[in-house]
Write an enzyme that holds these catalytic residues in place. Structure first.
Site, PDB file in Angstrom:
ATOM      1  CB  CYS A  23     -26.820 -91.128 -60.177  1.00  0.00           C
ATOM      2  SG  CYS A  23     -28.403 -91.573 -60.857  1.00  0.00           S
ATOM      3  CB  SER A  41     -19.057 -95.450 -56.331  1.00  0.00           C
ATOM      4  OG  SER A  41     -18.538 -96.694 -55.909  1.00  0.00           O
ATOM      5  CE  LYS A  99     -23.973-105.224 -50.793  1.00  0.00           C
ATOM      6  NZ  LYS A  99     -24.253-104.211 -49.744  1.00  0.00           N
ATOM      7  CD  GLU A 148     -22.542-101.054 -47.033  1.00  0.00           C
ATOM      8  OE1 GLU A 148     -23.273-101.525 -47.923  1.00  0.00           O
ATOM      9  OE2 GLU A 148     -21.431-100.556 -47.254  1.00  0.00           O
ATOM     10  NE  ARG A 149     -22.302 -95.772 -46.643  1.00  0.00           N
ATOM     11  CZ  ARG A 149     -21.752 -95.213 -47.695  1.00  0.00           C
ATOM     12  NH1 ARG A 149     -22.463 -94.450 -48.488  1.00  0.00           N
ATOM     13  NH2 ARG A 149     -20.486 -95.405 -47.952  1.00  0.00           N
TER      14      ARG A 149
HETATM   15  P1  NAD Z   1     -21.050 -97.462 -53.439  1.00  0.00           P
HETATM   16  O1  NAD Z   1     -20.414 -97.907 -54.692  1.00  0.00           O
HETATM   17  O2  NAD Z   1     -20.197 -97.043 -52.307  1.00  0.00           O
HETATM   18  O3  NAD Z   1     -21.994 -98.637 -52.884  1.00  0.00           O
HETATM   19  C1  NAD Z   1     -22.890 -99.338 -53.744  1.00  0.00           C
HETATM   20  C2  NAD Z   1     -22.924-100.800 -53.335  1.00  0.00           C
HETATM   21  O4  NAD Z   1     -21.649-101.392 -53.587  1.00  0.00           O
HETATM   22  C3  NAD Z   1     -23.237-100.999 -51.862  1.00  0.00           C
HETATM   23  O5  NAD Z   1     -24.167-102.060 -51.751  1.00  0.00           O
HETATM   24  C4  NAD Z   1     -21.885-101.331 -51.243  1.00  0.00           C
HETATM   25  O6  NAD Z   1     -21.982-102.258 -50.190  1.00  0.00           O
HETATM   26  C5  NAD Z   1     -21.082-101.923 -52.384  1.00  0.00           C
HETATM   27  N1  NAD Z   1     -19.661-101.502 -52.364  1.00  0.00           N
HETATM   28  C6  NAD Z   1     -19.174-100.305 -51.954  1.00  0.00           C
HETATM   29  N2  NAD Z   1     -17.840-100.250 -52.133  1.00  0.00           N
HETATM   30  C7  NAD Z   1     -17.478-101.419 -52.677  1.00  0.00           C
HETATM   31  C8  NAD Z   1     -16.234-101.959 -53.121  1.00  0.00           C
HETATM   32  N3  NAD Z   1     -15.103-101.261 -53.024  1.00  0.00           N
HETATM   33  N4  NAD Z   1     -16.228-103.194 -53.628  1.00  0.00           N
HETATM   34  C9  NAD Z   1     -17.366-103.889 -53.739  1.00  0.00           C
HETATM   35  N5  NAD Z   1     -18.570-103.431 -53.337  1.00  0.00           N
HETATM   36  C10 NAD Z   1     -18.642-102.215 -52.815  1.00  0.00           C
HETATM   37  O7  NAD Z   1     -22.079 -96.302 -53.838  1.00  0.00           O
HETATM   38  P2  NAD Z   1     -22.930 -95.390 -52.864  1.00  0.00           P
HETATM   39  O8  NAD Z   1     -22.030 -94.436 -52.170  1.00  0.00           O
HETATM   40  O9  NAD Z   1     -23.852 -96.229 -52.055  1.00  0.00           O
HETATM   41  O10 NAD Z   1     -23.821 -94.600 -53.940  1.00  0.00           O
HETATM   42  C11 NAD Z   1     -23.427 -93.394 -54.545  1.00  0.00           C
HETATM   43  C12 NAD Z   1     -22.901 -93.622 -55.948  1.00  0.00           C
HETATM   44  O11 NAD Z   1     -23.867 -94.305 -56.723  1.00  0.00           O
HETATM   45  C13 NAD Z   1     -22.644 -92.326 -56.708  1.00  0.00           C
HETATM   46  O12 NAD Z   1     -21.450 -92.456 -57.429  1.00  0.00           O
HETATM   47  C14 NAD Z   1     -23.835 -92.210 -57.654  1.00  0.00           C
HETATM   48  O13 NAD Z   1     -23.606 -91.467 -58.822  1.00  0.00           O
HETATM   49  C15 NAD Z   1     -24.075 -93.642 -57.966  1.00  0.00           C
HETATM   50  N6  NAD Z   1     -25.433 -93.862 -58.423  1.00  0.00           N
HETATM   51  C16 NAD Z   1     -25.611 -94.100 -59.760  1.00  0.00           C
HETATM   52  C17 NAD Z   1     -26.898 -94.275 -60.243  1.00  0.00           C
HETATM   53  C18 NAD Z   1     -27.126 -94.518 -61.700  1.00  0.00           C
HETATM   54  O14 NAD Z   1     -28.207 -94.998 -62.046  1.00  0.00           O
HETATM   55  N7  NAD Z   1     -26.174 -94.217 -62.566  1.00  0.00           N
HETATM   56  C19 NAD Z   1     -27.994 -94.229 -59.373  1.00  0.00           C
HETATM   57  C20 NAD Z   1     -27.754 -93.996 -58.016  1.00  0.00           C
HETATM   58  C21 NAD Z   1     -26.459 -93.820 -57.559  1.00  0.00           C
END
Ligand code: NAD
Length: 519
Positions: free
Chosen positions: A304, A249, A196, A199-200
């Site tokens: 990240c 996140s 999955k 979605e963006r």
């Molecule tokens: P996000 O958590 O909003 O989304 C990630 C995924 O989770 C998406 O596929 C989304 O559809 C899903 N999702 C979003 N909110 C959700 C919820 N409440 N419940 C269940 N699923 C949900 O993250 P993002 O904004 O796409 O990415 C940025 C974040 O990712 C930052 O915090 C960054 O630090 C982190 N990140 C971490 C790493 C790492 O390896 N540590 C790498 C890249 C990004």
């Protein structure tokens, strides 16, 4: 502004001109080896972050579609797990070649949907490609262990075997690299995979799926669904999914870790960060300032491993004015424009959030030395741009320090000694990455040993390990116990079977049952 290239536009398979009421292209699902139009009545707009124009729509897959995707993964598993490891390796060898040949095409899609500069988007694909190349070493990586003659005529050996159906949930900031951390590693071990994407930014994953199919991956070995919470819950709950890889996140990661674990799955969750760059006064000044600025503002801070916090030790605090000058020289523009150093943030909401966090710095007593909130980018007035911003006089109790900003904002703290700097870093809950800049080996060694962060750079601002190692973020940046890629990645996607085997040359029939533990 960059358009979907003619090759991409004409593709009927994965990002199609729509039969939908509007002329906006729709992203398909990938089920059983076919790119299929969703029957969903819930669709999410995809925007170009540089203009905020709607460039596509992605469906929230229906329950029936998600069921079909998982059934396809399940059906494909026995034959794929039984395929020789050399054949799986061949698929991956062809795949790495196809990714190389299509690298620029994938990068264009990333820039269009995610906003980062084309050069940075190529880096995004390249770092994912390295994981695919690493996965081609499966023939060594997946070896078990042996111990002959554990007792008379008895040998002990173990196999690494695939788990079954695994799933991946990806974030928006690395549309190619992070999905490539997941399905190639899982699939080369003999698992089938349900992906999955965010979605963006679904486009890169769809093109990567097409290339994997062209590399000879059998139908059903990779399936792709789209959506948000419902799709995530489906993955966490489905009994046929054995393991979940999540990157994103903390809010989503902790939820997915707990819900997935509760349903008996292995879960690995890479999450948020606050990465500190500790600058010693003996550092090479010019290199350090360039590295700090590149790592804080590159990708508009949406990494990240962005170096979002500088800790200037002792006399290094005098370098602040020069740091600001270096940051001022960066060019903010749409990612496809020549010379752009950083592009826009992903959404208007992300921009608002970042600006609010900058505001909070002023309210709580910090100083804004460089302010990117009001930036206007000619020709892209509707884009989600924030220019490089530097906040100084920051204290650990301030909101702009405590929160992950995920924008082009560098917060600066000052200390008198290295020990104080280490204390600040270790008191921060995140443990994703950190760097020290120094010309003193003993200082570097002390820092690397005492700092409680999973990935440490010595004069290296973004120490993301290459795939023969693993991505080892720690503390609040990670949940689970087995990391992404490297040997750990193979461990995550396999289970051990250990065989104790006795073959006697002569017939030595037992005269009575052995009722005590063998010694
Ligand atoms: P996000 O958590 O909003 O989304 C990630 C995924 O989770 C998406 O596929 C989304 O559809 C899903 N999702 C979003 N909110 C959700 C919820 N409440 N419940 C269940 N699923 C949900 O993250 P993002 O904004 O796409 O990415 C940025 C974040 O990712 C930052 O915090 C960054 O630090 C982190 N990140 C971490 C790493 C790492 O390896 N540590 C790498 C890249 C990004």
């Amino acid at each position: 502004i960059l358009q979907v290239s003619s090759k991409v536009k004409s593709s009927p398979t994965w990002y199609s001109a729509s039969s939908f009421s509007s002329s906006v292209p729709t992203v398909k699902l990938f089920i059983g080896g076919k790119f299929v139009e969703s029957k969903s009545d819930k669709w999410i707009d995809i925007h170009n972050p540089a203009t905020n124009e709607v460039i596509g729509r992605v469906p929230q897959a229906t329950k029936a579609e998600m069921d079909a995707a998982i059934a396809s993964c399940k059906r494909a598993f026995p034959a794929w797990a039984d395929t020789s490891v050399l054949s799986r390796q061949q698929v991956l060898l062809r795949y790495q070649q196809l990714i190389k040949e299509n690298l620029k095409e994938i990068a264009k899609l990333i820039t269009l949907e995610q906003g980062k500069t084309l050069a940075d988007a190529e880096g995004d694909v390249f770092r994912g490609l390295q994981v695919v190349e690493h996965a081609c070493s499966v023939t060594s990586l997946m070896m078990g262990e042996t111990m002959p003659s554990i007792t008379k005529d008895m040998d002990l050996y173990s196999y690494r075997l695939p788990l079954g159906v695994c799933a991946g949930i990806a974030p928006f900031n690395f549309p190619a690299m992070i999905p490539l951390w997941m399905f190639p590693m899982a699939m080369v071990c003999g698992n089938t995979f349900l992906m999955k994407p965010s979605e963006r930014v679904p486009g890169a994953t769809m093109l990567l799926a097409k290339l994997l199919q062209d590399s000879g991956a059998p139908d059903g070995t990779l399936n792709i669904i789209h959506g948000q919470h419902e799709a995530v819950n489906f993955i966490c709950d489905h009994p046929d999914i054995k393991a979940i890889s999540f990157v994103g996140s903390n809010k989503a990661g902790e939820y997915i870790f707990e819900r997935g674990s509760r349903h008996g799955k292995r879960v690995q969750a890479n999450m948020g960060a606050k990465n500190h760059g500790v600058v010693m006064p003996d550092a090479n000044k010019e290199n350090t300032l360039n590295q700090l600025v590149g790592a804080a503002f590159g990708a508009a801070g949406q990494r990240c491993m962005a170096l979002s916090t500088a800790v200037l030790v002792g006399e290094a605090k005098k370098w602040l004015p020069e740091l600001v000058e270096h940051a001022k020289n960066l060019r903010v523009n749409a990612g496809d424009q020549p010379g752009a150093d950083l592009g826009p943030l992903i959404t208007p909401q992300a921009k608002e959030r970042v600006c609010n966090l900058i505001d909070s710095g002023t309210k709580e007593g910090a100083s804004i030395l460089l302010d990117g909130r009001k930036i206007k980018v000619k020709g892209y007035e509707n884009g989600n741009f924030v220019g490089p911003t530097i906040i100084s006089n920051v204290k650990p109790n301030m909101t702009c320090y405590k929160e992950e900003i995920f924008g082009p904002v560098l917060v600066v703290l000052e200390t008198e000694t290295l020990d104080e700097a280490i204390q600040i870093v270790n008191n921060n809950p995140y443990g994703n990455g950190t760097a020290i800049f120094t010309t003193n080996g003993a200082t570097a060694r002390k820092y690397a040993h005492l700092v409680d962060v999973g990935q440490v750079g010595v004069n290296v601002p973004i120490p993301v390990p290459l795939p023969m190692f693993s991505f080892t973020g720690s503390r609040s940046s990670f949940r689970g116990d087995t990391n992404f890629y490297g040997k750990q990645g193979i461990q995550f996607y396999t289970q051990l079977k250990t065989i104790t085997s006795q073959w006697k040359e002569e017939d030595a029939t037992l005269s009575s049952p052995a009722v005590v533990m063998p010694t």
